[in-house]
Design an enzyme around this catalytic site. Structure first.
Site, PDB file in Angstrom:
ATOM      1  N   GLN A 103      -4.994  -1.348   9.587  1.00  0.00           N
ATOM      2  CA  GLN A 103      -4.945  -2.713   9.062  1.00  0.00           C
ATOM      3  C   GLN A 103      -5.565  -3.692  10.054  1.00  0.00           C
ATOM      4  O   GLN A 103      -5.234  -3.688  11.243  1.00  0.00           O
ATOM      5  CB  GLN A 103      -3.479  -3.091   8.772  1.00  0.00           C
ATOM      6  N   LYS A 141       0.839  -1.203   0.000  1.00  0.00           N
ATOM      7  CA  LYS A 141       0.000   0.000   0.000  1.00  0.00           C
ATOM      8  C   LYS A 141       0.872   1.250   0.000  1.00  0.00           C
ATOM      9  O   LYS A 141       0.650   2.179  -0.787  1.00  0.00           O
ATOM     10  CB  LYS A 141      -0.887   0.037   1.258  1.00  0.00           C
ATOM     11  N   ASP A 168     -11.499   2.898   3.946  1.00  0.00           N
ATOM     12  CA  ASP A 168     -11.905   1.481   3.937  1.00  0.00           C
ATOM     13  C   ASP A 168     -13.422   1.343   3.821  1.00  0.00           C
ATOM     14  O   ASP A 168     -13.923   0.252   3.526  1.00  0.00           O
ATOM     15  CB  ASP A 168     -11.486   0.816   5.263  1.00  0.00           C
TER      16      ASP A 168
HETATM   17  N1  GUN Z   1      -7.441  -6.707   6.307  1.00  0.00           N
HETATM   18  C1  GUN Z   1      -7.824  -7.476   5.275  1.00  0.00           C
HETATM   19  N2  GUN Z   1      -8.445  -6.732   4.326  1.00  0.00           N
HETATM   20  C2  GUN Z   1      -8.474  -5.476   4.795  1.00  0.00           C
HETATM   21  C3  GUN Z   1      -8.967  -4.246   4.260  1.00  0.00           C
HETATM   22  O1  GUN Z   1      -9.544  -4.165   3.175  1.00  0.00           O
HETATM   23  N3  GUN Z   1      -8.770  -3.149   5.057  1.00  0.00           N
HETATM   24  C4  GUN Z   1      -8.155  -3.207   6.260  1.00  0.00           C
HETATM   25  N4  GUN Z   1      -8.026  -2.081   6.960  1.00  0.00           N
HETATM   26  N5  GUN Z   1      -7.679  -4.327   6.775  1.00  0.00           N
HETATM   27  C5  GUN Z   1      -7.838  -5.450   6.034  1.00  0.00           C
END
Ligand code: GUN
Length: 300
Positions: free
Chosen positions: A103, A59, A126
């Site tokens: 995350q 990311k 998100d």
């Molecule tokens: N963990 C697995 N997928 C995601 C996601 O799309 N966003 C976040 N913040 N954590 C994750």
């Protein structure tokens, strides 16, 4: 099946994501040139979970490649909920931060709902905050979760108008299954959410013109569960032992080798849904930066 026949059925998420990232990069440069604004994304990682570390590293790298500021932080695994909430409060107040992502999963001492609730909904790239969940459920926009958004983009690209199609989603998570259902409902599909307690899951899947697999169980969905010609979106990313001793490989939630023979179109793992998630995160960050600054949102 020949390689050419398989290739024709593959939905190229990797290529699609590269195209989306290029459009986001272009619009980001335009935003900077016209308004002097550089979108900032803060990805917060708590602890050292190896899979999460890989995601967050990717990311951060792709954020910078798109011309945005990557303002992420890594906090120790024993971070208290109070300290994480204080960090989020700081990011909420920081005008250089347009998007905040914490995350998941988080260590046990932290309640993920408390954390999600604390993120400014305008910066919730998100789309997990209750406000954004409510806006999506009532068809009123808001930030849309990245993985289902990427799936929807690929489906529309492949199939065009989705009106009237039967969509079956296997998996009812807040991150994928439920928002995917809302998006497909908004696209005029007839939507079924199936899960571990669904009776006769193979029969339910066989009704699907669109089958979205998001259960996190390696190759659970078999080829003969698929309606001939259906479009299959495999959200699963599962690490399983490879043929070679000591090595691992990635497989989806769908038994790809059999499913590809029956489906009309299918996403591979890797190279399908995965790359779209980060591309959509960058898109959401750009959208958030535009909205926060009162600038028209580009159509991407
Ligand atoms: N963990 C697995 N997928 C995601 C996601 O799309 N966003 C976040 N913040 N954590 C994750």
């Amino acid at each position: 099946m020949s390689d050419a026949e398989i290739a024709e059925k593959l939905i190229d998420g990797k290529g699609f994501a590269a195209g989306l990232r290029a459009r986001v990069t272009e619009e980001t440069a335009e935003l900077k040139a016209a308004h002097g604004i550089v979108p900032g994304l803060a990805a917060v990682l708590v602890g050292e979970d190896p899979a999460s570390q890989v995601y967050v590293r990717n990311k951060n790298k792709q954020t910078v490649e798109a011309g945005m500021n990557s303002l992420g932080e890594t906090l120790p695994v024993d971070t208290s909920q109070t300290d994480l909430l204080a960090e989020i409060d700081k990011l909420n107040k920081d005008p250089a931060v347009n998007g905040i992502l914490v995350q998941l999963p988080l260590p046990d001492q932290i309640d993920p709902h408390a954390v999600i609730d604390a993120i400014d909904p305008a910066k919730d790239v998100d789309g997990f905050h209750l406000r954004n969940v409510g806006l999506l459920a009532t068809g009123r926009g808001g930030m849309v979760p990245c993985t289902p958004l990427g799936c929807l983009m690929m489906l529309k690209d492949r199939l065009g108008d989705l009106t009237g199609l039967n969509a079956v989603i296997v998996g009812r998570s807040n991150i994928v299954g439920k928002p995917m259902a809302q998006l497909l409902l908004s696209a005029n599909c007839t939507v079924t959410i199936a899960h571990s307690h669904t009776a006769d899951l193979p029969a339910v899947c066989r009704e699907a013109d669109i089958l979205v697999a998001a259960v996190g169980r390696p190759q659970m969905i078999k080829g003969d569960w698929i309606k001939p010609g259906a479009t299959v979106i495999d959200v699963g990313i599962n690490r399983v032992p490879a043929a070679e001793e000591g090595k691992m490989r990635l497989v989806g939630d769908v038994a790809f080798d059999d499913a590809v023979k029956i489906a009309g179109a299918i996403t591979p793992v890797p190279g399908g849904v995965g790359p779209m998630t980060i591309a959509c995160l960058l898109r959401n960050t750009l959208v958030a930066a535009c909205i926060q600054n009162g600038i028209d949102v580009p159509d991407i």
